[in-house]
Every structure is written in C-alpha cells, then in structure tokens.
Design an enzyme around this catalytic site. Structure first.
Site, mmCIF file in Angstrom:
data_model
loop_
_atom_site.group_PDB
_atom_site.id
_atom_site.type_symbol
_atom_site.label_atom_id
_atom_site.label_comp_id
_atom_site.label_asym_id
_atom_site.label_seq_id
_atom_site.Cartn_x
_atom_site.Cartn_y
_atom_site.Cartn_z
ATOM 1 N N ARG A 194 -22.585 -41.432 -6.858
ATOM 2 C CA ARG A 194 -21.328 -40.517 -6.771
ATOM 3 C C ARG A 194 -20.932 -40.264 -5.539
ATOM 4 N NH1 ARG A 194 -22.990 -35.835 -10.600
ATOM 5 N NH2 ARG A 194 -25.058 -36.209 -10.063
ATOM 6 N N ASP A 242 -26.690 -24.980 -17.214
ATOM 7 C CA ASP A 242 -26.078 -25.779 -18.156
ATOM 8 C C ASP A 242 -26.650 -27.310 -18.553
ATOM 9 O OD1 ASP A 242 -23.547 -27.604 -17.087
ATOM 10 O OD2 ASP A 242 -24.808 -26.725 -15.686
ATOM 11 N N ASP A 267 -22.384 -25.555 -10.482
ATOM 12 C CA ASP A 267 -21.364 -26.072 -10.978
ATOM 13 C C ASP A 267 -21.495 -26.005 -12.699
ATOM 14 O OD1 ASP A 267 -20.743 -29.072 -8.935
ATOM 15 O OD2 ASP A 267 -21.403 -27.300 -8.407
ATOM 16 N N ASP A 284 -27.625 -21.856 -11.586
ATOM 17 C CA ASP A 284 -27.090 -23.267 -11.328
ATOM 18 C C ASP A 284 -25.587 -22.792 -10.859
ATOM 19 O OD1 ASP A 284 -26.287 -25.849 -11.133
ATOM 20 O OD2 ASP A 284 -25.441 -25.768 -12.902
ATOM 21 N N GLU A 306 -16.938 -28.819 -11.602
ATOM 22 C CA GLU A 306 -18.010 -29.726 -11.078
ATOM 23 C C GLU A 306 -17.437 -29.980 -9.761
ATOM 24 O OE1 GLU A 306 -21.126 -30.520 -12.083
ATOM 25 O OE2 GLU A 306 -21.033 -29.618 -13.758
ATOM 26 N N LYS A 311 -35.367 -27.198 -7.977
ATOM 27 C CA LYS A 311 -34.688 -26.024 -8.228
ATOM 28 C C LYS A 311 -35.877 -25.151 -9.098
ATOM 29 C CE LYS A 311 -29.774 -27.455 -9.720
ATOM 30 N NZ LYS A 311 -29.033 -27.086 -10.759
ATOM 31 N N ASN A 343 -30.709 -31.105 -15.132
ATOM 32 C CA ASN A 343 -31.094 -30.871 -13.763
ATOM 33 C C ASN A 343 -31.701 -29.443 -13.657
ATOM 34 O OD1 ASN A 343 -31.432 -31.719 -11.344
ATOM 35 N ND2 ASN A 343 -29.794 -30.711 -10.551
ATOM 36 N N SER A 402 -27.995 -25.606 -6.110
ATOM 37 C CA SER A 402 -27.206 -26.438 -6.559
ATOM 38 C C SER A 402 -27.495 -27.820 -6.288
ATOM 39 C CB SER A 402 -25.896 -26.027 -5.981
ATOM 40 O OG SER A 402 -24.719 -26.712 -6.494
ATOM 41 N N GLY A 403 -27.117 -28.634 -7.444
ATOM 42 C CA GLY A 403 -27.166 -30.183 -7.047
ATOM 43 C C GLY A 403 -25.832 -30.399 -6.322
#
Length: 297
Positions: free
Chosen positions: A141, A252, A98, A96, A105, A229, A255, A184-185
């Site tokens: 967001r 972490d 962030d 991942d 983030e 992912k 997701n 990554s998201g």
C-alpha cells in the site's frame, strides 16, 4: 469467597426488556446482583451491575458472558469483567488509531492523493480481516504513495476526525492519573502531532520514507504489526509499573488481536467479526467513551 464481577450494558437507548433479560441471564448463571447504577451522557445510556459470583472471577466472567451473549442484539451490548478493573489501581489504556481513535484510515487518505484510494482500501479491508500478512500488505500500500509531495501529509493531518468520545475518554483517564497510549500500523508523521495534542503518555507508529520533500513509497525501520502492538502494551505497562490485569486495549482489526489478548480487558471497537469474537468485550456504537464505564473511570 464470592468474586465481584462488573456487568456493563450500553446502547443509544436501553429498553427495559433488554435490561430485564440481561439481569435474568446474570442471575440464571449464578450471579447475585448487589448493586445497580444507571448513567447517561446524552449520546448513549449505560447500566452497571455489580455481581457476586460464588466462585473464581475467571469462571464467573466466562459463565456470565456465555449467559448474556444470546441476549445481545444490534447496537445493544453487555460486557462482563472482573470488578477489580474498576478499582483504585492505576491503569494503562492502549488504543489502535485508524478506525478506533480516529474515524478514518490514514493510508486511504494518503492514497486518495495518489488516485489509488479504492485499490488501497480493498487491501486494507483484507488485511484487517486477517486475510493478508499485515507487513506485506503495508509495504504494498505504501508503494502506491511514491513521489507524493510532502505537503500531502499536512493536508491529511488536517482532515483527521477523532472518533466520537475519543477526546472525552483520553481526558478522563489522564485526569484520573492513568496512562494513555496509542500504537498504530499507520504513520508517525501523521500520529505524532495528534498524540502531542492529546497529551498521550506513549505513542508509536511506522515512519514513512522521505527524500527531497517527496514520499519514497517505503517504510523506514521495522513495521508496527500485531506482535509489535502486543510488545508495546507489555513495554509501557512495565515502564509505568502497571499490572497487565489493569490494562485495557481497544482495536478494530486483525492487527490488534495480540494486544487485545494480552490486555486485562481486550475491547473490539466496531470491529471485524473475527475480532469481536476474540475480544473480551465489544463496543458496537460509534462512541469510544463507552470504555470509560468498563474501567469505572
């Protein structure tokens, strides 16, 4: 035939009492310690035990993990895995971004420029705990970023801080001939230059909508969520002809759960409680390169 297992204890300092307790737990669960190796890099200490277990590797991993769990305390950690993960076979490391590869983030850094950091951070925390649908929370967001000038992206990119040990971890895997990827998201406009700088084998993220040098507050294309992912892990492992058993995924948040479950070793990095509980191993200190010792790299 006995199985060979790898038991890795780590911490800023490893007290003798803790190591003795781990060894007692391992032998009490039916493991026979055949090799012990100590390592230190100035930031943390590591002890690696190679253990024979009279039974299948899967049963041995389960038994030894259950045995050492009660010994764990604070930032001290012990991970148990099939020793074949540290063998000569080529591996894929997938991370991942962030709060894993980097310390921040990205969505919160962007939102800071829109005066919405606190609002966005609260939603991010809930999403990472698994309380909100990730795709819906991402769209909400990103909407707060509407009409931010494109120059904000460069300022955020310049503010990124790699996690301690991240560069060392990537360089060690690449130097040993393994594949290293991130999914990554977050956003490709931020990630792509960093991934190129680190010489990553593969990388994937969402794409922020842009119109006339302004952010549109939208995401272009499909969202990189937990299913994407996991799919990335499988896609890149297949492309590199690497067995899933030789893959390591690190993350972490909620997701990341699917890719952690699909990988040969799923590692929770300073993660939310639900992620730590679901992962095969956890790193509870701020040094990402602890994962080197899990894979013997």
């Amino acid at each position: 035939m006995p199985s060979l297992l790898r038991v890795v204890s780590y911490g800023r300092e490893l007290p003798d009492a803790y190591l003795a307790a781990v060894q007692a737990a391992v032998t009490g669960a039916g493991g026979n310690i055949v090799e012990l190796e100590n390592a230190a890099n100035g930031r943390f200490q590591v002890t690696v035990l190679i253990v024979e277990y009279d039974g299948g590797a899967s049963d041995g991993v389960t038994a030894l993990r259950a045995a050492v769990d009660p010994v764990l305390t604070g930032e001290l950690g012990t991970a148990v895995m099939d020793a074949s993960l540290a063998g000569p076979d080529r591996k894929l490391l997938l991370m991942d971004v962030d709060s894993t590869l980097i310390q921040q983030e990205v969505i919160e850094l962007l939102a800071d420029h829109a005066g919405k950091r606190d609002e966005v951070a609260a939603v991010t925390e809930a999403a990472m705990r698994g309380e909100l649908d990730f795709a819906e929370s991402l769209h909400a967001r990103v909407a707060t970023l509407k009409d931010l000038p494109l120059g904000v992206i460069e300022r955020v990119r310049d503010a990124l801080l790699l996690t301690h040990g991240a560069k060392e971890l990537v360089e060690a895997f690449l130097a040993a001939g393994h594949a290293v990827a991130v999914v990554s998201g977050g956003f490709s406009q931020i990630l792509d230059p960093l991934a190129e700088e680190l010489n990553l084998t593969y990388y994937r993220a969402n794409t922020l909508g842009i119109d006339a040098d302004m952010l549109t507050g939208t995401v272009d294309g499909d969202v990189v969520d937990r299913a994407a992912k996991e799919a990335s892990l499988r896609e890149w492992a297949a492309a590199e002809k690497i067995d899933l058993a030789q893959t390591i995924a690190i993350g972490d948040g909620a997701n990341d759960l699917d890719m952690l479950a699909a990988a040969g070793l799923g590692v929770a990095f300073n993660a939310k409680p639900a992620v730590r509980e679901a992962a095969d191993a956890a790193i509870n200190i701020p040094y990402l390169d602890v994962a080197r010792y899990f894979a013997g790299v």
